[in-house]
Design an enzyme around this catalytic site. Sequence first.
Site, PDB file in Angstrom:
ATOM      1  N   ASN A   1      58.777  28.597  12.840  1.00 25.99           N
ATOM      2  CA  ASN A   1      58.696  28.776  14.300  1.00 25.99           C
ATOM      3  C   ASN A   1      57.277  28.649  14.835  1.00 25.99           C
ATOM      4  O   ASN A   1      57.073  28.175  15.943  1.00 25.99           O
ATOM      5  CB  ASN A   1      59.342  30.107  14.716  1.00 25.99           C
ATOM      6  CG  ASN A   1      58.683  31.292  14.069  1.00 25.99           C
ATOM      7  OD1 ASN A   1      58.085  31.189  12.993  1.00 25.99           O
ATOM      8  ND2 ASN A   1      58.771  32.426  14.718  1.00 25.99           N
TER       9      ASN A   1
ATOM     10  N   GLU B   1      55.700  39.979   6.914  1.00 31.98           N
ATOM     11  CA  GLU B   1      55.895  39.853   8.371  1.00 31.98           C
ATOM     12  C   GLU B   1      57.319  39.353   8.558  1.00 31.98           C
ATOM     13  O   GLU B   1      57.596  38.169   8.370  1.00 31.98           O
ATOM     14  CB  GLU B   1      54.902  38.829   8.945  1.00 31.98           C
ATOM     15  CG  GLU B   1      53.458  39.236   8.829  1.00 31.98           C
ATOM     16  CD  GLU B   1      53.015  40.241   9.891  1.00 31.98           C
ATOM     17  OE1 GLU B   1      53.878  40.763  10.620  1.00 31.98           O
ATOM     18  OE2 GLU B   1      51.812  40.505   9.966  1.00 31.98           O
TER      19      GLU B   1
ATOM     20  N   CYS C   1      59.459  36.037  16.209  1.00 31.43           N
ATOM     21  CA  CYS C   1      59.792  37.305  15.566  1.00 31.43           C
ATOM     22  C   CYS C   1      59.655  38.458  16.554  1.00 31.43           C
ATOM     23  O   CYS C   1      60.432  39.400  16.524  1.00 31.43           O
ATOM     24  CB  CYS C   1      58.894  37.533  14.368  1.00 31.43           C
ATOM     25  SG  CYS C   1      57.163  37.378  14.794  1.00 31.43           S
TER      26      CYS C   1
ATOM     27  N   GLU D   1      48.226  41.578  10.300  1.00 29.63           N
ATOM     28  CA  GLU D   1      47.439  40.357  10.403  1.00 29.63           C
ATOM     29  C   GLU D   1      46.729  40.370  11.752  1.00 29.63           C
ATOM     30  O   GLU D   1      47.033  41.163  12.623  1.00 29.63           O
ATOM     31  CB  GLU D   1      48.354  39.137  10.291  1.00 29.63           C
ATOM     32  CG  GLU D   1      49.025  39.050   8.936  1.00 29.63           C
ATOM     33  CD  GLU D   1      49.681  37.703   8.722  1.00 29.63           C
ATOM     34  OE1 GLU D   1      50.842  37.539   9.138  1.00 29.63           O
ATOM     35  OE2 GLU D   1      49.027  36.808   8.158  1.00 29.63           O
TER      36      GLU D   1
HETATM   37  P1  NAD Z   1      63.045  32.205   5.766  1.00 21.38           P
HETATM   38  O1  NAD Z   1      62.926  33.562   5.166  1.00 21.38           O
HETATM   39  O2  NAD Z   1      64.277  31.456   5.583  1.00 21.38           O
HETATM   40  O3  NAD Z   1      61.870  31.263   5.221  1.00 21.38           O
HETATM   41  C1  NAD Z   1      60.510  31.616   5.340  1.00 21.38           C
HETATM   42  C2  NAD Z   1      59.731  30.889   4.270  1.00 21.38           C
HETATM   43  O4  NAD Z   1      60.090  31.421   2.995  1.00 21.38           O
HETATM   44  C3  NAD Z   1      59.986  29.383   4.193  1.00 21.38           C
HETATM   45  O5  NAD Z   1      58.762  28.705   3.933  1.00 21.38           O
HETATM   46  C4  NAD Z   1      60.903  29.275   2.976  1.00 21.38           C
HETATM   47  O6  NAD Z   1      60.836  28.028   2.342  1.00 21.38           O
HETATM   48  C5  NAD Z   1      60.321  30.361   2.096  1.00 21.38           C
HETATM   49  N1  NAD Z   1      61.207  30.829   1.018  1.00 21.38           N
HETATM   50  C6  NAD Z   1      62.568  30.819   0.999  1.00 21.38           C
HETATM   51  N2  NAD Z   1      63.015  31.333  -0.181  1.00 21.38           N
HETATM   52  C7  NAD Z   1      61.907  31.690  -0.890  1.00 21.38           C
HETATM   53  C8  NAD Z   1      61.702  32.282  -2.168  1.00 21.38           C
HETATM   54  N3  NAD Z   1      62.728  32.626  -2.956  1.00 21.38           N
HETATM   55  N4  NAD Z   1      60.443  32.514  -2.575  1.00 21.38           N
HETATM   56  C9  NAD Z   1      59.394  32.193  -1.783  1.00 21.38           C
HETATM   57  N5  NAD Z   1      59.516  31.612  -0.579  1.00 21.38           N
HETATM   58  C10 NAD Z   1      60.759  31.373  -0.127  1.00 21.38           C
HETATM   59  O7  NAD Z   1      62.681  32.425   7.296  1.00 21.38           O
HETATM   60  P2  NAD Z   1      62.756  31.336   8.441  1.00 21.38           P
HETATM   61  O8  NAD Z   1      64.183  31.177   8.806  1.00 21.38           O
HETATM   62  O9  NAD Z   1      61.949  30.151   8.071  1.00 21.38           O
HETATM   63  O10 NAD Z   1      61.970  32.099   9.618  1.00 21.38           O
HETATM   64  C11 NAD Z   1      62.612  32.881  10.549  1.00 21.38           C
HETATM   65  C12 NAD Z   1      62.380  34.344  10.240  1.00 21.38           C
HETATM   66  O11 NAD Z   1      60.986  34.604  10.159  1.00 21.38           O
HETATM   67  C13 NAD Z   1      62.893  35.242  11.328  1.00 21.38           C
HETATM   68  O12 NAD Z   1      63.557  36.326  10.756  1.00 21.38           O
HETATM   69  C14 NAD Z   1      61.617  35.718  12.022  1.00 21.38           C
HETATM   70  O13 NAD Z   1      61.734  36.938  12.675  1.00 21.38           O
HETATM   71  C15 NAD Z   1      60.660  35.766  10.911  1.00 21.38           C
HETATM   72  N6  NAD Z   1      59.288  35.671  11.409  1.00 21.38           N
HETATM   73  C16 NAD Z   1      58.502  36.786  11.383  1.00 21.38           C
HETATM   74  C17 NAD Z   1      57.216  36.742  11.899  1.00 21.38           C
HETATM   75  C18 NAD Z   1      56.330  37.966  11.902  1.00 21.38           C
HETATM   76  O14 NAD Z   1      55.129  37.812  12.096  1.00 21.38           O
HETATM   77  N7  NAD Z   1      56.849  39.174  11.725  1.00 21.38           N
HETATM   78  C19 NAD Z   1      56.721  35.555  12.414  1.00 21.38           C
HETATM   79  C20 NAD Z   1      57.549  34.438  12.414  1.00 21.38           C
HETATM   80  C21 NAD Z   1      58.837  34.515  11.898  1.00 21.38           C
END
Ligand code: NAD
Length: 494
Positions: free
Chosen positions: A166, A264, A298, A475
């Site tokens: 995102n 996060e 998020c 962060e």
């Molecule tokens: P996701 O958890 O599907 O993926 C996030 C990242 O993790 C991707 O790069 C993915 O390839 C990687 N990943 C997946 N499986 C993994 C594993 N087993 N080991 C290591 N890495 C792995 O999340 P998404 O759908 O890409 O993002 C959306 C989510 O992120 C939402 O829940 C959102 O709230 C959260 N988010 C949080 C923040 C924050 O600062 N708190 C900021 C942005 C997004």
Amino acid sequence: MSADALISTYFATGTLPDLPRDPYIGGAFVPPAKGAYMESFDPGTASAFGTFAAGTAEDVDHAVTSAVAGFALWRDTAPAKRCAILMDCARLLRAEADHLAVVESLDSGKTLAEAYGDINSSARLFEYYAGATDKLDGRSVNLGNDNAAFTSREPVGVTAHIVPWNYPTSTLVRGIAPALAAGCSAVVKPAETTPYTALMIAELLIRAGVPAGVVNVVTGTGVEAGAPLVTDPRVRHVTFTGSVATGVGVMQAVAPNVTGLTLELGGKSPLVAFADADPEAVAEGAYWAIFSNAGQICSAGSRLVIHRAIHAEVMERLLAKTRALRFGHGLRGPDMGAINSERHLATIAGHVDRARARGVEVLTGGAIAQDPETGKGWFYQPTILDNLSPQDDAVLKEIFGPVLAVQIFDSEEESLALANGTEFALAAGIYTRDLSRALRMARRVDAGQVTVNDYWAGGIELPFGGNRKSGFGREKGLEGLDAYTRTKAITLAV
Ligand code: NAD
């Protein structure tokens, strides 16, 4: 090439020139060990526009080896020199803003204006942490005359950065800028739907003077590239931004190596509006809180928790704004862009369809849509669900799209219970003219950041992060350096 020229090229050819496609390791683009590539899609048209490497454990191993060598060089680079180099990183980022913003908008689906905002705040992050590079001092401690004792803040070593789709640029930079300022090296795994800006930025940093090997990027899936990265025992800190489910898995995966971790995760943040609040300010605040970046934030204000006395007036204003919202291809300057992937679009639609089926009132929106100009792409109508019960799934679950859940309250106690009524605790906005109430609420609401009368107030200077299932660690701000440094105590008997 100017942004206009890049955009014309894209609409004429369906792709962009010079997109990087190989992992960036040791200061060079290196073909992936297994030779496999994946396609990248433009969410605004649903068409493929490029390919990038499907990295695997071999590429990760190569990248971490490179980061170990990079760390040895960077740790011993004088802080003042690291400061100058990070300032140059900011300068190059600004110089390349047109190119980066067009690629980011295309890859993620966000509007070009939002993409410029991300590049700009990323440049600010480099400037901010450049300024901290030569101020990571320890303290001297008085143990009496027989000992000289002091502390030093040392870089933790190789750091891993797992980035979601995102905010591909600013989420990446808010991790690597403080890591580099502290003297750490980094290996980055961008999300599988938004790989390009991480590759471009890594190359740009090395051009700015960061030694080769200090920043490396391996693209690919979470399972094939992310998992081997977080479990590599040479990695000393993992900064993970993403969903709760994946974050919990990463927490378990890093435990055997006792690796440091910042999580996060998701959110379901409330914007709490009291009866004395300015109805126009609430409507405007709620509109941007949920429809910025098509709700794929998020810390989006995805719940409007509103006093019954102003509910009708605010909803009238908010509905008028929402019905006037123009969505469309991010590069054509709409108010709201696309949903990042077809899979995520289906997830959003599922949430709303189930809400409607159980009788929730859908005030506006509530359906999948296409770019009005082309009839293509992955879009979701801006949607408002009204008068939800605290137990409704649309209140409790993160939808991560342009869907606002409205909850009505009658007393301050009730508003607080509603605000704290989910398993998330990331952000909260309070709208009231009563300063005592604002402060009381700000202290009692469970969230990493609370804003009063301006939902998106804040910046890179303030710490950001969550409590409860929204994660842990901070962060941005000076707190953002903590994860990347360790305090060592040293005594000298004299
Ligand atoms: P996701 O958890 O599907 O993926 C996030 C990242 O993790 C991707 O790069 C993915 O390839 C990687 N990943 C997946 N499986 C993994 C594993 N087993 N080991 C290591 N890495 C792995 O999340 P998404 O759908 O890409 O993002 C959306 C989510 O992120 C939402 O829940 C959102 O709230 C959260 N988010 C949080 C923040 C924050 O600062 N708190 C900021 C942005 C997004």
